[in-house]
Scaffold this active site. Structure first.
Site, PDB file in Angstrom:
ATOM      1  CG  ASP A 314      33.312 -32.918  26.395  1.00  0.00           C
ATOM      2  OD1 ASP A 314      33.220 -33.506  25.291  1.00  0.00           O
ATOM      3  OD2 ASP A 314      33.620 -31.711  26.497  1.00  0.00           O
ATOM      4  CD  GLU A 317      35.805 -37.504  21.653  1.00  0.00           C
ATOM      5  OE1 GLU A 317      36.614 -36.875  22.358  1.00  0.00           O
ATOM      6  OE2 GLU A 317      34.575 -37.361  21.722  1.00  0.00           O
ATOM      7  CG  ASP A 427      31.979 -29.508  20.067  1.00  0.00           C
ATOM      8  OD1 ASP A 427      31.133 -29.768  20.940  1.00  0.00           O
ATOM      9  OD2 ASP A 427      33.193 -29.389  20.297  1.00  0.00           O
TER      10      ASP A 427
END
Ligand code: MIG
Length: 642
Positions: A314, A317, A427
């Site tokens: 997670d 980015e 999300d």
């Protein structure tokens, strides 16, 4: 790399393209401007004039419909939890698309790891323009007779997709908020008590000690290894999360080693960048540096040694809540604002300064990688970060646990990562429109090789409802990654919390009955570089109607699905491009079936019913469900055929 003499692919180069790792085959370079395109060197923009009937497919994980025409998309991996129609960037950059008017069709792949803007009839309804922020680009044009042929050629170029372990096709329960072994036991028991199949429980960041990667909070999980064993005897795999940022803390081995060896991303002046995410202040491992990547990948051993066989990566980015440097600048600016008499515009400027601290574009220009021995500023290769984090883990699994297949999926991605893991789509929110978005994202993901993919079932943000959950599960039973996940503070959405427990059990059982089919079709798609979930128009090439169908999908070679994705509906319109056998499932062995002719039909589907359509000459095998995937007898199948 193998040399591919593929007459269907042409490769053009601009500037000094990076070796991103997206492609696995060498293609001869063609000089000049990409066929079919016009290039404006002043603005570094490629133009293609769209024909009236051109549809555009691809780009993977993006907002809006299956046909991407009519909007502007920017490949720029972003941690943005508001996935509405007006967004241009999500967590992924998958720069492959197909332009198809039914007769003429071609594919484009832009291997450029920086920001790339695809304006698909937004600025000018009839123009597709592609603009890389930094034009160091390998530009591929792929020809073929049909979308599926072009997709096959493209996927030969980028290599075979990742195959997870078989159990990863089971159902998984997740929630940001499970803190202790006790919380997880409760979830396992909740499912067991009702006899709802379950293969995985996910562990979100709270299992760690102070959000430090590769640590376990000893108070919450007093004997972790035994707990992993205990869950395994229950048939359940624990799947922990790993975040990109490494907590800055004296004595923490990952920090100390990374620091000592220079494995973290550095600023211009050579100091390690200080950012902040959940652990507080962190450094970012330089996954693009081979040595650093090897080092970080081996850290997963702490968990694989404890019996863990799956992970989700997670915040890669990478998400940045703030950087130390930018925060200082903001405070200085705020002081200035404080000295001034603010007019209303000044107030809004002030608000912007404070409101745009997280994931600020400037921050992505403050640090560097060592990539193939060169110092490269992050923003030029931004979209590779999540890919290389996942590659780092995946390559190390071959060393640290060579006998096991490991489940691995990531939030951020770039083309090429599909060889190392799957993706979840981040999300989303508990909204009906996001169920439809999940349906519409799947073909684009598949085209780009991301076959093991799925969304947070039931919705991550916001409060779900029983009916939304049920409809979402009814679609999710067909997605390879099938995980119920929700955010801290939202309504709890484990299936056993709802009233219609029996209905949920039946739906999950149906998924397990479908696993032989799902798995076989998934493997076929991997082996043949094909699609597991695809739009109707890819197969029914001659049927004009199929070109506009945005809410039905083909799943493998035998099935079409038509999910209900609206509130308070007990049926829906379905278009059949040919006669098919409808199977209306209530449970895996309680269903009615009827043959429907080509054309439009209004088809009833009560809240607990799933519509499946079998194509002519095909059959649907069904297993007897079991509590876990491994316990399914895949030899004894009943078959519904048409
Ligand atoms: O800033 O780990 O997309 O699935 O539950 C939020 C907490 C960080 C974002 C992930 C989500 C996960 C959450 N994470």
């Amino acid at each position: 790399m193998e040399y591919a003499h593929n007459k269907y692919i042409k490769k053009y180069e601009f500037g000094n393209p990076y070796d991103t790792g997206a492609v696995v085959a060498c293609i001869d370079k063609t000089a000049g401007i990409p066929e079919r395109f016009r290039f404006d060197a002043k603005t570094d923009t490629f133009f293609y004039t769209l024909k009236e009937k051109d549809m555009v497919f691809g780009l993977g994980e993006t907002v809006r419909g299956i046909n991407k025409r009519g909007w502007i998309y920017v490949s720029n991996n972003s941690d943005d939890p508001v996935h509405d129609e007006n967004k241009t960037s999500l967590y992924a950059s998958q720069n492959f698309l197909i332009v198809d008017n039914g007769k003429d069709v071609f594919g484009v792949f832009l291997d450029n790891p920086g920001s790339v803007t695809f304006d698909i009839g937004y600025t000018d309804a009839n123009v597709l323009s592609i603009h890389p922020e930094y034009n160091d680009t390998s530009f591929y044009v792929i020809e073929g007779a049909s979308p599926l042929e072009i997709i096959r050629t493209f996927r030969e170029l980028i290599g075979k997709s990742y195959i997870p372990p078989m159990w990863a096709f089971g159902y998984g329960q997740s929630r940001w908020g499970y803190k202790t072994a006790g919380d997880i036991r409760e979830v396992a028991a909740g499912y067991k008590e009702l006899g709802i199949p379950l293969d995985m429980i996910y562990m979100d960041i709270d299992y760690m000690q102070d959000f430090k990667d590769f640590t376990i909070n000893p108070e919450r999980f007093p004997d972790f290894e035994n707990f992993v064993k205990e869950m395994k005897t229950e048939g359940i795999h624990l799947v922990p999360i790993i975040d990109a940022g490494v907590k800055i803390e004296e004595g923490y081995d990952v920090y100390e080693e990374g620091k000592a060896n220079g494995y973290f991303c550095k600023k211009e002046n050579g100091e390690d960048l200080v950012a902040a995410v959940w652990p507080g202040k962190v450094h970012f491992p330089d996954f693009l540096n081979e040595e650093a990547s090897r080092w970080f990948g081996e850290k997963y051993k702490v968990l694989t040694d404890a019996g863990i066989e799956g992970f989700w990566n997670d915040m890669n980015e990478p998400a940045i809540f703030y950087t130390e440097d930018h925060l200082k600048e903001v405070f200085a600016q705020v002081k200035e604002f404080e000295q001034k008499e603010l007019d209303i515009w000044g107030f809004f400027d002030f608000k912007d300064v404070v409101g745009s601290i997280a994931n600020n574009p400037e921050d992505y220009r403050r640090f560097y990688h060592e990539f193939h021995g060169q110092k490269v500023r992050h923003d030029r290769v931004h979209n590779l970060y999540g890919f290389y984090m996942t590659k780092s883990a995946s390559e190390s699994f071959e060393k640290i646990c060579p006998d096991k297949k490991i489940l691995m999926f990531s939030r951020a991605s770039y083309t090429g990562m599909h060889r190392y893991g799957g993706v979840w789509t981040g999300d989303n929110c508990s909204r009906w429109s996001h169920l439809l978005m999940n349906i519409q994202m799947m073909p684009g993901l598949n085209m780009n090789g991301f076959l093991y993919s799925g969304a947070d079932i039931g919705g991550f943000g916001g409060n779900t409802t029983e009916d939304l959950m049920m409809r979402w599960v009814e679609f999710g039973i067909f997605t390879p990654l099938f995980r119920n996940h929700s955010a801290l503070g939202t309504r709890e959405q484990e299936l056993y919390r709802f009233d219609r427990k029996e209905d949920f059990r039946h739906l999950i059982e149906l998924r397990y009955a479908l696993i032989p089919y799902i798995y076989e079709e998934f493997i076929k798609a991997v082996e043949h570089n094909g699609m597991y979930m695809m739009p109707l128009s890819f197969v029914y090439r001659e049927d004009e109607r199929c070109r506009e169908i945005e809410d039905q999908l083909l799943v493998g070679e035998a099935l079409m699905i038509a999910p209900v994705y609206e509130q308070n509906k007990t049926g829906r319109y379905v278009y059949l491009p040919e006669a098919m056998r409808l199977v209306r499932f209530r449970t895996y062995n309680d269903y009615d079936t009827e043959v429907l002719q080509k054309g439009d039909h209004y088809i009833k589907a009560a809240l607990n019913e799933v519509l499946v359509f079998i194509r002519p000459g095909k059959e649907l095998p069904l297993a007897t469900p079991a509590r876990q995937v491994d316990r399914i007898n895949r030899k004894e199948l009943q078959r519904i055929s048409f």
